[in-house]
Scaffold this motif. Structure first.
Motif, PDB file in Angstrom:
ATOM      1  N   GLN A 131       0.824  -1.202   0.000  1.00 52.10           N
ATOM      2  CA  GLN A 131       0.000   0.000   0.000  1.00 52.10           C
ATOM      3  C   GLN A 131       0.861   1.257   0.000  1.00 52.10           C
ATOM      4  O   GLN A 131       0.536   2.250  -0.644  1.00 52.10           O
ATOM      5  N   ASN A 174       2.009   1.640  -3.432  1.00 48.54           N
ATOM      6  CA  ASN A 174       0.896   2.158  -4.230  1.00 48.54           C
ATOM      7  C   ASN A 174       0.738   3.655  -4.024  1.00 48.54           C
ATOM      8  O   ASN A 174       0.502   4.402  -4.972  1.00 48.54           O
ATOM      9  N   LEU A 176      -0.856   2.645 -18.116  1.00 57.28           N
ATOM     10  CA  LEU A 176      -1.700   2.196 -17.001  1.00 57.28           C
ATOM     11  C   LEU A 176      -3.193   2.295 -17.280  1.00 57.28           C
ATOM     12  O   LEU A 176      -3.981   1.549 -16.728  1.00 57.28           O
ATOM     13  N   GLY A 177      -3.596   3.258 -18.113  1.00 56.59           N
ATOM     14  CA  GLY A 177      -5.025   3.515 -18.226  1.00 56.59           C
ATOM     15  C   GLY A 177      -5.515   3.593 -19.659  1.00 56.59           C
ATOM     16  O   GLY A 177      -4.813   3.200 -20.583  1.00 56.59           O
ATOM     17  N   TYR A 181      -9.892  13.203 -16.900  1.00 58.25           N
ATOM     18  CA  TYR A 181      -9.782  12.432 -15.654  1.00 58.25           C
ATOM     19  C   TYR A 181      -8.725  13.005 -14.728  1.00 58.25           C
ATOM     20  O   TYR A 181      -8.771  12.805 -13.530  1.00 58.25           O
ATOM     21  N   ALA A 200     -13.301   3.785  -2.678  1.00 59.63           N
ATOM     22  CA  ALA A 200     -12.717   4.777  -3.580  1.00 59.63           C
ATOM     23  C   ALA A 200     -13.468   6.107  -3.524  1.00 59.63           C
ATOM     24  O   ALA A 200     -12.861   7.172  -3.499  1.00 59.63           O
ATOM     25  N   ASP A 205     -19.768   3.204  -9.654  1.00 57.18           N
ATOM     26  CA  ASP A 205     -20.688   3.664  -8.619  1.00 57.18           C
ATOM     27  C   ASP A 205     -21.926   4.323  -9.220  1.00 57.18           C
ATOM     28  O   ASP A 205     -22.033   5.535  -9.272  1.00 57.18           O
ATOM     29  N   GLU A 220     -16.964  -3.537  -3.830  1.00 56.89           N
ATOM     30  CA  GLU A 220     -16.265  -2.263  -4.017  1.00 56.89           C
ATOM     31  C   GLU A 220     -16.845  -1.492  -5.197  1.00 56.89           C
ATOM     32  O   GLU A 220     -17.187  -2.083  -6.223  1.00 56.89           O
ATOM     33  N   TYR A 221     -16.932  -0.186  -5.034  1.00 60.18           N
ATOM     34  CA  TYR A 221     -17.386   0.675  -6.133  1.00 60.18           C
ATOM     35  C   TYR A 221     -16.358   1.768  -6.366  1.00 60.18           C
ATOM     36  O   TYR A 221     -15.776   2.288  -5.429  1.00 60.18           O
ATOM     37  N   THR A 222     -16.143   2.101  -7.628  1.00 62.36           N
ATOM     38  CA  THR A 222     -15.273   3.227  -7.933  1.00 62.36           C
ATOM     39  C   THR A 222     -16.066   4.212  -8.790  1.00 62.36           C
ATOM     40  O   THR A 222     -16.954   3.809  -9.526  1.00 62.36           O
ATOM     41  N   PRO A 223     -15.723   5.507  -8.697  1.00 66.93           N
ATOM     42  CA  PRO A 223     -16.462   6.497  -9.492  1.00 66.93           C
ATOM     43  C   PRO A 223     -16.311   6.205 -10.995  1.00 66.93           C
ATOM     44  O   PRO A 223     -15.295   5.649 -11.408  1.00 66.93           O
ATOM     45  N   GLY A 263     -15.143   6.575 -14.561  1.00 66.60           N
ATOM     46  CA  GLY A 263     -13.945   7.256 -15.045  1.00 66.60           C
ATOM     47  C   GLY A 263     -12.740   7.071 -14.142  1.00 66.60           C
ATOM     48  O   GLY A 263     -11.671   7.601 -14.409  1.00 66.60           O
ATOM     49  N   HIS A 264     -12.867   6.297 -13.058  1.00 66.96           N
ATOM     50  CA  HIS A 264     -11.753   6.043 -12.145  1.00 66.96           C
ATOM     51  C   HIS A 264     -10.627   5.321 -12.878  1.00 66.96           C
ATOM     52  O   HIS A 264     -10.883   4.434 -13.692  1.00 66.96           O
ATOM     53  N   THR A 265      -9.366   5.715 -12.627  1.00 67.23           N
ATOM     54  CA  THR A 265      -8.278   5.100 -13.395  1.00 67.23           C
ATOM     55  C   THR A 265      -7.160   4.517 -12.551  1.00 67.23           C
ATOM     56  O   THR A 265      -6.183   4.022 -13.100  1.00 67.23           O
ATOM     57  N   ASP A 266      -7.242   4.590 -11.229  1.00 65.65           N
ATOM     58  CA  ASP A 266      -6.172   3.954 -10.455  1.00 65.65           C
ATOM     59  C   ASP A 266      -6.729   2.820  -9.613  1.00 65.65           C
ATOM     60  O   ASP A 266      -7.470   3.051  -8.668  1.00 65.65           O
ATOM     61  N   TYR A 267      -6.348   1.603  -9.972  1.00 59.38           N
ATOM     62  CA  TYR A 267      -6.901   0.422  -9.305  1.00 59.38           C
ATOM     63  C   TYR A 267      -5.902  -0.273  -8.398  1.00 59.38           C
ATOM     64  O   TYR A 267      -6.126  -1.395  -7.974  1.00 59.38           O
ATOM     65  N   SER A 268      -4.770   0.412  -8.086  1.00 60.43           N
ATOM     66  CA  SER A 268      -3.752  -0.267  -7.282  1.00 60.43           C
ATOM     67  C   SER A 268      -4.291  -0.662  -5.912  1.00 60.43           C
ATOM     68  O   SER A 268      -4.031  -1.758  -5.429  1.00 60.43           O
ATOM     69  N   THR A 269      -5.073   0.224  -5.288  1.00 65.75           N
ATOM     70  CA  THR A 269      -5.585  -0.087  -3.949  1.00 65.75           C
ATOM     71  C   THR A 269      -6.651  -1.176  -4.006  1.00 65.75           C
ATOM     72  O   THR A 269      -6.670  -2.076  -3.161  1.00 65.75           O
ATOM     73  N   ILE A 270      -7.519  -1.107  -5.023  1.00 70.41           N
ATOM     74  CA  ILE A 270      -8.533  -2.149  -5.187  1.00 70.41           C
ATOM     75  C   ILE A 270      -7.836  -3.505  -5.348  1.00 70.41           C
ATOM     76  O   ILE A 270      -8.264  -4.519  -4.780  1.00 70.41           O
ATOM     77  N   LYS A 325      -6.730  -4.843  -2.179  1.00 77.71           N
ATOM     78  CA  LYS A 325      -7.875  -5.416  -1.458  1.00 77.71           C
ATOM     79  C   LYS A 325      -8.207  -6.799  -2.009  1.00 77.71           C
ATOM     80  O   LYS A 325      -8.553  -7.707  -1.256  1.00 77.71           O
ATOM     81  N   ALA A 373      -8.164   0.558 -17.379  1.00 76.97           N
ATOM     82  CA  ALA A 373      -7.221   0.728 -16.283  1.00 76.97           C
ATOM     83  C   ALA A 373      -7.205  -0.518 -15.388  1.00 76.97           C
ATOM     84  O   ALA A 373      -6.146  -1.015 -15.005  1.00 76.97           O
TER      85      ALA A 373
END
Lengths: 301, 418
Positions: free
Chosen positions: A7, A10, A220-221, A230, A270, B189, B215-218, B220-227, B230, B250
């Motif tokens: 984490q 990250n 990445l995206g 974004y 999130a 979300d 889990e829900y992300t907004p 257009g969310h583009t960073d999934y490292s934390t998800i 999890k 992403a």
């Protein structure tokens, strides 16, 4: 334990992407006081440059050299975004110095034009950018702790950009002149500095950095016409939180937003994490309106 | 002074240029196919106006333009074959602009001003919910082509996409039997993922599965490292993915970087079809799964003709997908009802729709008058390295639609209907 380390990694990784996206803005918004709403689209241009280079290498370059496409795309993206930034400054932004609200509206128009242009040229659906094979995979420390090469590469790229910007601003003649012009335009002009050329140069340089950011994000995206949107809010957050006019501020701004965001996201979700971080930023700016690192200079008052 | 004025002019010029560019692009797409509508002439002459209402601009245009293309193709095919009841269909194309409010206004305009016999269109549930009261009040008819969260029946809407018991519920059952009991629910979300996950959780509880996280992300969310962290700590057997749009790119890129392959933890998606795979990269998705009612690889003679015609018309690199196919056969389903009714009148067509069926590319598709939906086969597909799906499991027959989950013992607690 390893999850905690993961984490932390990250958090740093998210910070590095935020910083890369915000660095160009730190120059155009932070140093020059131009609200450039088209900054996100310069990032998009960088990402599409990576895509175009990939297509070119696939068609015209022997397969053995395909993996080099990404290295080639970075200077290309910088050059293209630099050129478009220069054009933008000469044709539009130049006439709007000292009028931040007008620059906001005009550059927003440019942002819409560029997005629609991308949609016309490349079509509305996403384009897939394949990462070069030397960026596939990661360093496996334990079963859970894998540090992806792409994210390490981006952290390295950001560090390199920071060093280059530092050297440019603080160790080169052009950079010194630029800082002089930012701090006291009349005085610098009196001393023989061509502030007009410097403005164009600084704006184009900031745009070029956005192009590099686009290349990194492509790993990445998604690559689509709306890519820039974004990141634009986060980029402004970083610069405002860090303190306008200081590059070090942007570094701290990106680190705090990135690390806090991932920490809160791990603890909650999130959406909630974004709300908490934005609330904290607003509260902080109430307490210290000039941001984390403030400029001690009368000329910017 | 003059300099200031000059500055103002340049700012104005840029803003104007922006407006013109955007308006220009919008209108050029709008006029495509549907020339200026002339309701009275159309109604009395040899042509019957039909509405085609999709987002041609805005974020949803990514998905909806190809559905519009398929609908237009069906209309042209019917015209080329001599039309309906001796009349040619005249498409009136409108742009919903990814905005539910615009969808509501445009369908009102189509029904009242253009006097269309039917409208084909919509994608997001928000756009459908906005159009629903308008078609009901104006006694119109809407064919809606996309899978959605169910829990809806309107006498004026024909749902040609899947409801939950034709996509999500069989997918969960298949995963429980083949991939494991512990599921990680990940979605964007907004209404569809949240409703879908509510259903999945109830089903898992009833059928002995386990929801390890939700889990829900907004959007257009583009960073999934934390998800992904999890996911690593939750150690699920499978990820049920209801992410929409760009976030999928992403998510799949970063999932692979984190060293999680389809063999470790397979992902089953319900909003990723052939069209989306092209933009994510087939190599990132190979081995993962999706649940739909149609794939480009479906082996029927109707599908062979459909895919060939679509590629011939719109380019050989174009692909077909589930909503595209539903947008296509919806026109034929309506045409069958018109033939049976011998009229274009909405009420007569609605009455004739009962028991109408067509041979769609996905197979025989029958209208179900009780729910306003259609019978559909369910197919679980595995993504191949070329971006196409291989069907790994399918229901033997087309499944009867059940939008209110009446056939499930746990359905009442989700739908709120006794």
């Amino acid at each position: 334990m390893s999850l905690l380390l993961l984490q932390l990694f990250n958090g740093i990784s998210v910070s590095s992407i935020l910083l890369l996206v915000a660095l160009g803005l730190a120059i155009t918004f932070g140093l020059m006081n131009i609200i450039n709403m088209a900054h996100g689209e310069l990032i998009m241009i960088g990402a599409y440059t990576a895509y175009m280079t990939q297509q070119f290498f696939q068609k015209y370059v022997p397969e053995a050299y395909f993996d080099a496409y990404f290295l080639a795309s970075i200077p290309l993206a910088f050059a293209l975004a630099f050129g478009i930034g220069w054009l933008l400054e000469t044709l539009l932004v130049r006439h709007l110095y000292k009028r931040p609200l007008d620059s906001l509206i005009a550059t927003w128009g440019v942002s819409l034009i560029l997005q629609q242009l991308a949609r016309t040229i490349f079509g509305a659906p996403n384009k897939a950018v394949k990462a070069p094979s030397w960026l596939e995979g990661g360093i496996t420390l334990t079963n859970e702790l894998i540090l992806p090469y792409k994210r390490l590469f981006i952290i390295g790229l950001v560090a390199l950009c920071l060093v280059v910007i530092y050297l440019y601003l603080y160790r080169s003649r052009g950079g010194r002149n630029m800082r002089a012009a930012m701090q006291n335009r009349q005085m610098a002009a009196c001393l023989g500095v061509s502030t007009r050329r410097l403005d164009a140069q600084a704006f184009a340089f900031g745009s070029g950095i956005a192009g590099i950011a686009g290349c990194a994000i492509a790993l990445l995206g998604p690559i689509g016409p709306a890519l820039g949107t974004y990141y634009i809010v986060d980029a402004f957050m970083v610069v405002v939180l860090g303190g306008i006019g200081k590059l070090v501020g942007s570094l701290f701004g990106a680190l705090s937003i990135g690390v806090l965001n991932t920490a809160f996201e791990y603890a909650t979700s999130a959406t909630v994490a974004k709300v908490i971080v934005f609330t904290l930023i607003i509260a902080f700016l109430q307490w210290k309106p000039s941001g984390l690192v403030s400029v001690r200079s009368r000329s910017l008052d | 002074m003059t300099k200031k004025r000059k500055n103002l002019f340049s700012a104005l010029a840029v803003t104007l240029a922006a407006a013109v560019t955007i308006a220009g692009c919008g209108s050029s797409e709008q006029t495509e196919g549907g020339s200026s509508p002339a309701p009275s002439a159309a109604a009395s002459g040899g042509e019957i106006p039909v509405g085609v209402l999709h987002s041609l601009t805005g974020t949803m245009s990514i998905s909806e333009v190809s559905v519009k293309d398929a609908t237009m193709m069906a209309i042209e095919e019917i015209n080329a074959a001599g039309g309906l009841l001796g009349k040619k269909l005249k498409p009136v194309v409108e742009d919903g602009a990814s905005d539910p409010q615009v969808f509501a206004e445009k369908i009102k305009k189509l029904i009242q001003k253009d006097q269309v016999a039917v409208t084909f269109g919509g994608w997001t549930s928000a756009s459908r919910k906005a159009m629903l009261p308008v078609v009901e009040q104006n006694k119109g008819l809407l064919f809606y082509p996309v899978q959605y969260e169910g829990l809806e029946t309107s006498p004026n809407i024909v749902y040609t996409g899947a409801t939950t018991n034709q996509q999500i519920i069989p997918a969960v059952t298949w995963l429980l039997q083949n991939k494991g009991k512990k599921m990680f629910l990940l979605g964007s979300d907004y209404v569809f993922p949240r409703t879908a996950n509510k259903i999945i959780k109830a089903q898992l509880k009833a059928e002995g599965g386990e929801t390890v996280a939700e889990e829900y992300t907004p959007l257009g969310h583009t960073d999934y490292s934390t998800i992904i962290s999890k996911i690593k700590s939750a150690k699920p057997d499978v990820i049920f993915n209801t992410l929409n749009g760009d976030s999928n790119v992403a998510f799949f890129k970063q999932l692979k970087d984190a060293g999680i392959t389809a063999k470790d933890i397979p992902v089953l998606s319900v909003s990723v079809a052939e069209e989306e795979i092209r933009g994510i990269g087939a190599d990132l998705l190979a081995g993962h799964y999706a649940s739909w009612n149609y794939y480009q690889t479906v082996d029927t003679p109707e599908n062979k003709t459909f895919v060939e015609a679509y590629k011939a018309k719109y380019g050989k690199d174009r692909v077909t997908a589930d909503p595209i196919e539903a947008g296509y056969f919806g026109v034929y389903l309506w045409a069958e009802a018109v033939k049976k009714a011998g009229s274009f009148e909405v009420e007569q067509v609605k009455a004739a729709l009962k028991d109408v069926s067509v041979k769609a590319p996905e197979g025989e598709v029958k209208f179900d008058a009780e729910t306003q939906h259609v019978y559909k086969k369910v197919l679980i597909g595995e993504v191949q390295p070329d971006g196409m799906f291989q069907t790994v499991w399918s229901t033997p027959e087309a499944v009867k639609p059940d939008p209110w989950l009446k056939t499930y013992p746990w359905g009442a607690e989700v739908s709120g209907q006794k």
